[in-house]
Scaffold this motif. Structure first.
Motif, short mmCIF file in Angstrom:
data_model
loop_
_atom_site.label_atom_id
_atom_site.label_comp_id
_atom_site.label_asym_id
_atom_site.label_seq_id
_atom_site.Cartn_x
_atom_site.Cartn_y
_atom_site.Cartn_z
N ASN A 556 35.85 16.77 41.43
CA ASN A 556 34.41 16.82 41.73
C ASN A 556 33.94 15.56 42.46
OD1 ASN A 556 31.71 17.34 41.84
ND2 ASN A 556 31.36 17.36 39.62
N GLN A 557 34.42 15.41 43.71
CA GLN A 557 33.99 14.31 44.59
C GLN A 557 33.52 14.94 45.89
OE1 GLN A 557 34.10 11.09 43.87
NE2 GLN A 557 35.15 11.28 41.89
N PRO A 558 32.38 14.48 46.42
CA PRO A 558 31.85 15.11 47.64
C PRO A 558 32.91 15.29 48.74
CG PRO A 558 30.31 13.48 46.81
CD PRO A 558 31.51 13.42 45.91
N GLU A 559 33.76 14.25 48.96
CA GLU A 559 34.71 14.39 50.10
C GLU A 559 35.73 15.49 49.83
OE1 GLU A 559 37.97 11.90 50.92
OE2 GLU A 559 37.74 10.65 49.13
N TYR A 560 36.14 15.64 48.54
CA TYR A 560 37.13 16.69 48.23
C TYR A 560 36.48 18.07 48.37
CZ TYR A 560 39.64 12.76 46.05
OH TYR A 560 40.25 11.56 45.80
N ILE A 561 35.25 18.17 47.89
CA ILE A 561 34.56 19.47 47.93
C ILE A 561 34.38 19.90 49.39
CG2 ILE A 561 32.41 20.67 47.32
CD1 ILE A 561 32.20 18.75 44.91
N GLN A 562 34.05 18.93 50.23
CA GLN A 562 33.86 19.18 51.68
C GLN A 562 35.14 19.74 52.30
OE1 GLN A 562 30.51 19.17 51.83
NE2 GLN A 562 31.30 19.76 53.82
N LYS A 563 36.29 19.23 51.85
CA LYS A 563 37.56 19.71 52.41
C LYS A 563 37.90 21.10 51.92
CE LYS A 563 39.65 15.20 53.00
NZ LYS A 563 40.75 14.31 52.93
N LEU A 564 37.74 21.28 50.61
CA LEU A 564 38.33 22.45 49.97
C LEU A 564 37.47 23.71 50.09
CD1 LEU A 564 40.59 23.54 48.27
CD2 LEU A 564 39.46 22.67 46.22
N MET A 565 36.16 23.55 49.89
CA MET A 565 35.36 24.76 49.72
C MET A 565 35.16 25.59 50.99
SD MET A 565 35.05 25.25 46.61
CE MET A 565 34.02 26.70 46.74
N PRO A 566 34.93 24.97 52.17
CA PRO A 566 34.68 25.83 53.35
C PRO A 566 35.79 26.85 53.62
CG PRO A 566 34.00 23.59 53.80
CD PRO A 566 34.70 23.55 52.47
N PRO A 567 37.10 26.46 53.61
CA PRO A 567 38.10 27.50 53.89
C PRO A 567 38.17 28.56 52.78
CG PRO A 567 39.19 25.41 53.36
CD PRO A 567 37.74 25.12 53.52
N LEU A 568 37.95 28.15 51.52
CA LEU A 568 37.99 29.14 50.44
C LEU A 568 36.86 30.15 50.59
CD1 LEU A 568 38.85 27.07 47.20
CD2 LEU A 568 40.28 28.78 48.32
N ILE A 569 35.66 29.63 50.89
CA ILE A 569 34.50 30.54 51.02
C ILE A 569 34.65 31.43 52.26
CG2 ILE A 569 31.99 30.62 51.38
CD1 ILE A 569 32.75 29.99 48.49
N ALA A 570 35.27 30.88 53.31
CA ALA A 570 35.48 31.69 54.52
C ALA A 570 36.38 32.89 54.19
CB ALA A 570 36.11 30.85 55.62
N LYS A 571 37.47 32.64 53.42
CA LYS A 571 38.36 33.74 53.01
C LYS A 571 37.59 34.74 52.14
CE LYS A 571 42.21 32.58 54.90
NZ LYS A 571 42.68 33.34 56.06
N ASN A 573 34.51 35.46 52.16
CA ASN A 573 33.60 36.31 52.94
C ASN A 573 34.35 37.34 53.77
OD1 ASN A 573 31.33 35.03 51.94
ND2 ASN A 573 31.37 33.45 53.54
N GLU A 574 35.60 37.00 54.14
CA GLU A 574 36.40 37.92 54.96
C GLU A 574 36.84 39.15 54.18
OE1 GLU A 574 40.13 36.31 56.63
OE2 GLU A 574 38.88 34.66 57.35
N LEU A 575 37.11 38.95 52.88
CA LEU A 575 37.75 40.02 52.10
C LEU A 575 36.74 41.07 51.65
CD1 LEU A 575 40.21 37.95 49.87
CD2 LEU A 575 40.77 39.33 51.86
N LYS A 576 37.15 42.33 51.73
CA LYS A 576 36.28 43.41 51.25
C LYS A 576 36.45 43.57 49.74
CE LYS A 576 36.30 46.24 55.45
NZ LYS A 576 37.04 45.26 56.28
N ASP A 577 35.47 44.23 49.13
CA ASP A 577 35.50 44.41 47.67
C ASP A 577 36.73 45.17 47.18
OD1 ASP A 577 33.27 43.00 47.24
OD2 ASP A 577 31.95 44.68 46.75
N GLU A 578 37.33 46.01 48.07
CA GLU A 578 38.47 46.81 47.57
C GLU A 578 39.80 46.13 47.86
OE1 GLU A 578 36.14 48.08 50.55
OE2 GLU A 578 35.36 48.19 48.53
N ASP A 579 39.77 44.95 48.45
CA ASP A 579 41.00 44.29 48.87
C ASP A 579 41.66 43.57 47.69
OD1 ASP A 579 42.98 42.73 50.03
OD2 ASP A 579 41.84 42.49 51.89
N LYS A 580 42.93 43.91 47.43
CA LYS A 580 43.61 43.31 46.28
C LYS A 580 43.87 41.82 46.45
CE LYS A 580 45.33 47.17 43.93
NZ LYS A 580 46.34 48.12 43.64
N ASP A 581 43.77 41.32 47.67
CA ASP A 581 43.90 39.87 47.87
C ASP A 581 42.79 39.11 47.15
OD1 ASP A 581 46.01 40.50 49.38
OD2 ASP A 581 45.27 39.64 51.25
#
Length: 900
Positions: A556-571, A573-581
């Motif tokens: 829980n450090q701003p610089e780590y959150i900045q690195k980690l969260m954008p790619p996770l949230i991008a994925k 948003n990409e995935l549909k509700d029925e996607d097993k990924d």
């Protein structure tokens, strides 16, 4: 009158069979439609059997195809065949089982077995006697064809053949089969053993009655020149080792000598069957005694079997070094199963975890070759033998290892690294002196020019991660981590996968040791997001989730959150509700949310909403399916389970901040439905979420308590151990919030909790896991009973004599923390209400009190009062006698801490 085909009809059927061999899709579709039409005519099946058995002028593939189409018809529509058609087919099969063509014989055999499996063994009484009779035929083809059919029937219906339903035909069949072990044809000998082998594991009575003859006959075939016969002999001996070891022990020395030979058989299938012998023997109590004198021969053979074969290397594309840009094919990706959340109490601090998830695939270093092969079997055998013999294995291994690990041929070097990984668990103690030299060599192998060497080095290093982490970090941890992170970005997909899995293991071992390197680690993992194909992305989520579990709030450090969260949230948003990924991504986010705590706040709203939607959708789909199963599909409830677990992660991470999200959603209504789901895993995750919401935002839970408590009570059933554990924990959390208002619900839960805590906990059950989970459940129950007594001592105290002893013995082993604190306060208050309830077992109470390292001052006072009160009650002399029974350590602690 015997049925005869009509010439025009016969030509039509033949044309259809020719067309169905066409590669053209449109033709194929037309054939399918025509088949549907022809199946309306019952005697269409007569034409098919006629082409298979009587039309000798046709080519074999066409005749065989006719039989296979007939087999499919039998599978789908046999119950609608008119009796005269069914009889005609059966008669033709038996009359032509000796066709000169091996292909046609095999097809007829398959057809007979399919008819038999349609419940026909009972209504076709002449089948088995006739096939057994035909075995005596002078004509080889007839004998072989009949045996082929019998072998398939034995495989498909072994239980039925050993039952009264058929009048136990095995009493005749087994002695008959044994006669054919001496037949001059290897094919027939092989069939005969294969038939008998079907009845070993089920211990069929007829075989047990002839067991000595069977074993003698096997020994007689030991040197058979036919590889199929040798394979079946090996298979038989491996199964006999499991079910009738008593009969093999007198011959064990010569059996072992034989298996040593066969494990080196030039035919890999024979070698693989023989290699299974060592795996099975390792599980038998006699293993150590039986094998001690043979290790000197066995170890080099197993090590030799661990090399990749040429075929393996071709299949694994061992010469392809860079394939990271080639997209994965869908069949590369194994289905993922989500493990529901089991609440672990704080007291465990991760010690008991080893037994929790026994990972089936852990040793699977060649996933894409997931067929079992000699290499894997040899490695598995070496692994289990290392666990039996421990250090005694090393004198046989170490001289070999030196030559392998530094060998110029990469295939041999690779096998040496695999050997080193296979023995890691069993021989760890004996390997320690060599590790300071070996680990740097393995880290160097991570840069080898061969991808298969790099990937096996990842796996083997992960098996020694525990030792690496126990050394000063600069010695091995830092270089290992640096190189593994480079491998995570390797150009080869198999190496990426091995490195990611190895890194996840390292994370679990190193925990907060990784904190100084977090920035560097996150840069690599985030970079991999843009690089990975589908399959490895799923493993990457796992590595990120494990990192979050391992370093916790340090993330829980701003610089780590900045690195980690954008790619996770991008994925996300990409995935549909029925996607097993979504499963691995949700699991990963759950760990990240728990670790980031308030740092997750900016991302929590959309994540929370989507989880609620997933639960709602799944429940709706389940409802529609239960009302109209023919119209709707059953939902995949894993979506709901994973969503509930992520909601738990959010509640645990965000604490009170989750309040507004809960207020704006219908989660409590949904939870009420999930808690009553038929699937245990759904209930398990629901109770975990209920407990987390109780801690985070009780005002939203409180109005539902009257509806929830009876459901919790009915789930206190140790048959479903993890469900029971989570329900128990949730009751304890609710009771701490409810206080005295818990009173009306005590009766619903107390008796079951007392029953659980009195269960005999035998951790040495068949599965270590069950033992660990059961003791966890018993500890949960003890804590919850203590908490109930804390808020309602008058109601719980009368039952003290029924649970005080197991209560004390289960809680003496856990470390000081909040849960233990509230439970012990409860027990002290109950003793205040019912001091007589503890008299019989007071020594256990003393022992439990002594297990505290430093209780809070007011809790220490409670202990002090109870101990001194008891001492005054019984008088000085009786106390002296009583405390004589104490072990010296307990005596010292009580005197030092409480002056008694």
């Amino acid at each position: 009158m015997e049925w005869q085909p009509d010439e025009q009809g016969l030509q039509q059927v033949l044309q259809l069979l020719k067309d169905s061999q066409s590669p053209d899709t449109a033709t194929q579709r037309a054939v399918q439609e025509k088949l549907e039409q022809l199946n309306q005519f019952p005697d269409f099946n007569n034409y098919l059997i006629f082409v298979l058995t009587s039309l000798k002028s046709e080519d074999e593939p066409t005749r065989s195809l006719s039989g296979l189409i007939l087999k499919n018809n039998v599978k789908a529509h046999y119950q609608n065949f008119p009796p005269n058609v069914a009889d005609f087919i059966k008669r033709e099969c038996l009359n032509n089982i000796g066709d000169p063509s091996p292909l046609i014989r095999a097809t007829i055999g398959i057809l007979i077995t399919t008819i038999a499996s349609k419940g026909e063994l009972q209504t076709w009484p002449e089948l088995l006697p006739q096939l057994c009779n035909l075995l005596n035929s002078e004509d080889y083809n007839t004998c072989e064809g009949s045996f082929g059919a019998l072998q398939k029937i034995c495989e498909d219906s072994s239980e039925l053949l050993d039952s009264d339903a058929l009048n136990r035909p095995l009493n005749i069949m087994i002695p008959k089969f044994l006669q054919f072990f001496k037949h001059c044809s290897p094919k027939i000998r092989s069939h005969a053993i294969a038939c008998v082998n079907q009845f070993i594991i089920g211990r069929a009575q007829a075989l047990m009655d002839n067991i000595d003859t069977f074993i003698e006959s096997l020994f007689a075939l030991a040197g058979d020149e036919d590889s199929e016969v040798r394979k079946n002999v090996c298979r038989a001996l491996v199964m006999l080792l499991e079910v009738r070891i008593d009969r093999l022990i007198p011959h064990m020395h010569s059996i072992i000598q034989y298996m040593l030979q066969r494990t080196q058989d030039p035919d890999e299938n024979v070698a693989l069957e023989a290699c299974e012998f060592w795996l099975t023997l390792a599980e038998q109590p006699i293993c150590k005694e039986a094998l001690s004198g043979h290790l000197v021969q066995l170890i080099p053979i197993l090590v030799n079997g661990m090399k990749y074969s040429e075929i393996d290397i071709i299949l694994l594309k061992g010469d392809v070094e860079e394939d990271e840009t080639i997209p994965d094919s869908e069949q590369d990706i194994k289905p993922r199963f989500h493990k529901s959340r089991t609440v672990t109490l704080q007291h465990e601090g991760g010690e008991g975890e080893e037994g929790e998830d026994i990972d089936e695939d852990e040793d699977d270093d060649d996933d894409t070759l997931s067929d079992w092969n000699l290499r894997k079997c040899s490695a598995a055998a070496l692994d289990v033998l290392a666990n039996v013999f421990r250090e005694e294995l090393l004198p046989h291994l170490l001289p070999l290892l030196k030559g392998l690990l530094f060998h110029p041929d990469w295939v041999i070097k690779e096998s040496g690294i695999l050997v080193l990984g296979a023995i890691a668990e069993g021989c760890m103690q004996g390997m320690v002196p060599y590790l300071p030299e070996l680990i740097p060599h393995l880290i160097q192998c991570l840069c080898d020019k061969k991808a298969l060497v790099r990937s096996i080095a990842c796996w083997t290093l992960s098996r020694y991660a525990h030792w690496v982490v126990s050394q000063p970090p600069d010695a091995h941890l830092k270089p290992l981590m640096t190189e593994l992170l480079k491998r995570i970005l390797d150009g080869n997909k198999r190496v990426q996968e091995a490195a990611c899995s190895a890194f996840a293991t390292l994370e679990e071992e190193a925990c907060t040791e990784l904190v100084p390197y977090l920035s560097f680690i996150l840069d690599t993992l985030v970079f991999a997001f843009g690089k990975y194909q589908h399959k490895n992305l799923l493993i990457l989520y796992d590595a990120i989730g494990t990192l979050a579990d391992s370093v916790g709030h340090h993330l829980n450090q701003p610089e780590y959150i900045q690195k980690l969260m954008p790619p996770l949230i991008a994925k996300w948003n990409e995935l549909k509700d029925e996607d097993k990924d979504l499963f691995p991504l949700l699991e990963c986010l759950s760990s990240v949310a728990t670790a980031l705590q308030s740092g997750f706040l900016p991302y929590c709203e959309p994540v929370y909403q989507r989880c609620v939607t997933l639960v709602q959708k799944t429940l709706a789909q389940a409802m529609m399916y239960s009302q109209q199963p023919d119209q709707y599909e059953a939902p995949d409830k894993d979506f709901m389970i994973v969503a509930l677990d992520l909601l738990s992660g959010l509640a645990e991470g965000l604490g009170g901040h989750v309040d507004t999200l809960v207020a704006r959603s219908n989660i409590m209504t949904l939870l009420f439905q999930c808690m009553q789901d038929t699937m245990p895993e759904v209930r398990q995750s629901s109770f975990a979420l209920l407990g987390d919401l109780t801690k985070a935002c009780f005002p939203h839970v409180k109005p539902c308590i009257a509806e929830f408590m009876p459901i919790l009570g009915t789930n206190l059933n140790p048959e479903f151990i993890s469900v029971c554990n989570n329900a128990t924990w949730a009751i304890g959390e609710i009771c701490m919030q409810m206080g005295v208002e818990m009173q009306p619900y005590i009766a619903m839960v107390l008796n079951q909790l007392v029953e659980i805590i009195n269960r005999p906990n035998t951790p040495k059950t068949l599965l270590e896991n069950t033992g660990i989970l059961l003791s966890r459940c018993i500890i949960s129950s003890a804590i919850t009973i203590g908490r109930l007594g804390y808020v309602c001592p008058q109601e719980v105290a009368p039952m003290l004599p029924q649970f005080i002893r197991p209560w004390c013995t289960s809680l003496r082993n856990i470390r000081d923390n909040e849960e233990k604190d509230s439970a012990f306060r409860g027990i002290c208050m109950m003793i205040g209400v019912n001091p007589g309830g503890v008299v019989q077992d007071f020594i256990f109470f003393c022992d439990a009190v002594a297990s505290w390292v430093n209780p809070k001052d007011d809790l220490r006072d409670m202990f002090y009062k109870i101990l001194h009160g008891f001492k005054e009650q019984v008088g000085e002399e009786n106390w002296q006698q009583f405390s004589e029974q104490f072990p010296p350590l307990l005596k010292e602690r009580l005197a030092a801490c409480y002056g008694v």
